[in-house]
Design an enzyme around this catalytic site. Structure first.
Site, short mmCIF file in Angstrom:
data_model
loop_
_atom_site.label_atom_id
_atom_site.label_comp_id
_atom_site.label_asym_id
_atom_site.label_seq_id
_atom_site.Cartn_x
_atom_site.Cartn_y
_atom_site.Cartn_z
N ASP A 78 0.82 -1.21 0.00
CA ASP A 78 0.00 0.00 0.00
C ASP A 78 0.85 1.27 0.00
OD1 ASP A 78 -2.03 -1.82 0.34
OD2 ASP A 78 -2.82 -0.88 2.17
N ASP A 79 0.22 2.33 -0.41
CA ASP A 79 0.65 3.73 -0.21
C ASP A 79 1.63 4.25 -1.25
OD1 ASP A 79 -0.91 3.49 2.00
OD2 ASP A 79 0.67 3.87 3.47
N HIS A 129 -6.16 2.79 -3.75
CA HIS A 129 -6.01 3.06 -2.31
C HIS A 129 -6.39 4.51 -1.99
CE1 HIS A 129 -4.79 2.04 1.68
NE2 HIS A 129 -3.68 2.74 1.69
N HIS A 133 -5.38 9.47 0.51
CA HIS A 133 -5.21 8.71 1.74
C HIS A 133 -5.88 9.32 2.97
CE1 HIS A 133 -3.19 5.91 4.55
NE2 HIS A 133 -3.04 5.16 3.49
N TYR A 170 -6.26 3.00 6.03
CA TYR A 170 -6.43 2.55 7.42
C TYR A 170 -7.46 1.43 7.54
CZ TYR A 170 -4.44 7.19 7.54
OH TYR A 170 -3.68 8.29 7.28
N HIS A 224 3.81 -2.26 3.09
CA HIS A 224 3.85 -0.89 2.53
C HIS A 224 5.17 -0.69 1.80
CE1 HIS A 224 0.93 -0.75 5.82
NE2 HIS A 224 0.34 0.21 5.14
ZN LIG Z 1 -2.43 3.22 3.30
#
Ligand SMILES: [Zn+2]
Length: 268
Positions: A78-79, A129, A133, A170, A224
């Site tokens: 993610d991210d 995603h 965020h 989250y 991540h």
């Molecule tokens: Zn995230």
């Protein structure tokens, strides 16, 4: 919240030649899914996405893991994309012939389209995603859809096809919004069943230990690709998972859908 016009009808995803309804029917058949050599038991219906005993927290249209007799699992990142750590991770995955799933942030995708193109070229899946965020709890319907739609468009702009899966920042998304995204965009919510808490920077060895020790058949592993320590943990982690006998698939494959990188998908 982002000041974007709200277009409720505007951005559903369809697969060319494989409409959403047909995908759902095929996947709902589970045992009859033509996309895998052996059956998975994921079931897809508007009210119960992942099938019996797989929705641990009672959410609708949500995947935490998949029940399967096969020793397969999916590792997700993610991210990103991150300009340094993500290419390094892609090198590590390529050396091992492992395909992963990247839940990208839309505004990062816009900055690093070449990294997304590399992901696609190397057989990985790109998921959504959100755009920026946020914690989506408390957001309006329009704001949630805007976060998803902007990111879908950013991925299309980078690689010519939209994501088919989303993961909320989250892990926070009201059930009502999960159903909204599933019913209007055809996108289930993907959470996870193995969380090494790598964002707390426990050190690469601990990240490896947690993931390898907790992985299981049908697992969805959360990590991540924006943290150096996470990427540094991957060689030992991937080796350890392989030594336990598991094989890596992408999220779409895990739930019995066709490989994302081979589908013809477009926004309508
Ligand atoms: Zn995230």
């Amino acid at each position: 919240m982002l000041g974007q016009p709200f277009e409720f009808q505007g951005k559903a995803i369809v697969g060319q030649g494989v409409g959403r309804r047909k995908i759902l029917a095929g996947a709902a058949a589970g045992l009859a899914t033509p996309f895998l050599s052996a059956p998975l038991t994921a079931q897809i219906t508007p009210r119960s996405f992942a099938g019996r005993n797989t929705i641990d927290r009672g959410e609708a249209a949500t995947i935490l893991h998949v029940r399967t007799a096969e020793p397969v699992l999916a590792i997700t990142f993610d991210d990103g994309p991150h300009p340094y750590h993500t290419p390094h991770l892609l090198d590590i995955l390529a050396e091992r012939g492992i395909r992963a799933t990247f839940f990208v942030i839309g505004r990062n995708a816009v900055r690093y389209p070449l990294i997304l193109q590399r992901m696609l070229a190397e057989g990985h899946e790109i998921g959504n995603h959100s755009w920026s965020h946020p914690d989506l709890h408390g957001h309006s319907d329009a704001s949630v859809l805007s976060q998803i739609d902007r990111t879908n468009q950013a991925v299309v702009d980078a690689v010519g096809r939209p994501p088919v899966l989303m993961r909320p920042p989250y892990g926070n998304l009201y059930n009502r919004h999960r159903m909204l995204l599933f019913e209007t965009r055809g996108m289930p919510t993907v959470l996870w069943s193995v969380d090494p808490l790598d964002w707390q920077h426990p050190g690469s060895a601990v990240v490896t230990q947690r993931i390898v020790g907790r992985c299981h058949r049908g697992a969805v592993i959360l990590a991540h690709d924006i943290h150096r320590s996470t990427v540094r943990a991957m060689p030992a982690t991937l080796s350890g998972i392989g030594e336990r006998g598991y094989r890596f698939v992408t999220m779409s494959e895990l739930i019995g859908w066709p490989r994302w990188d081979r589908r013809r998908l477009r926004l309508i």
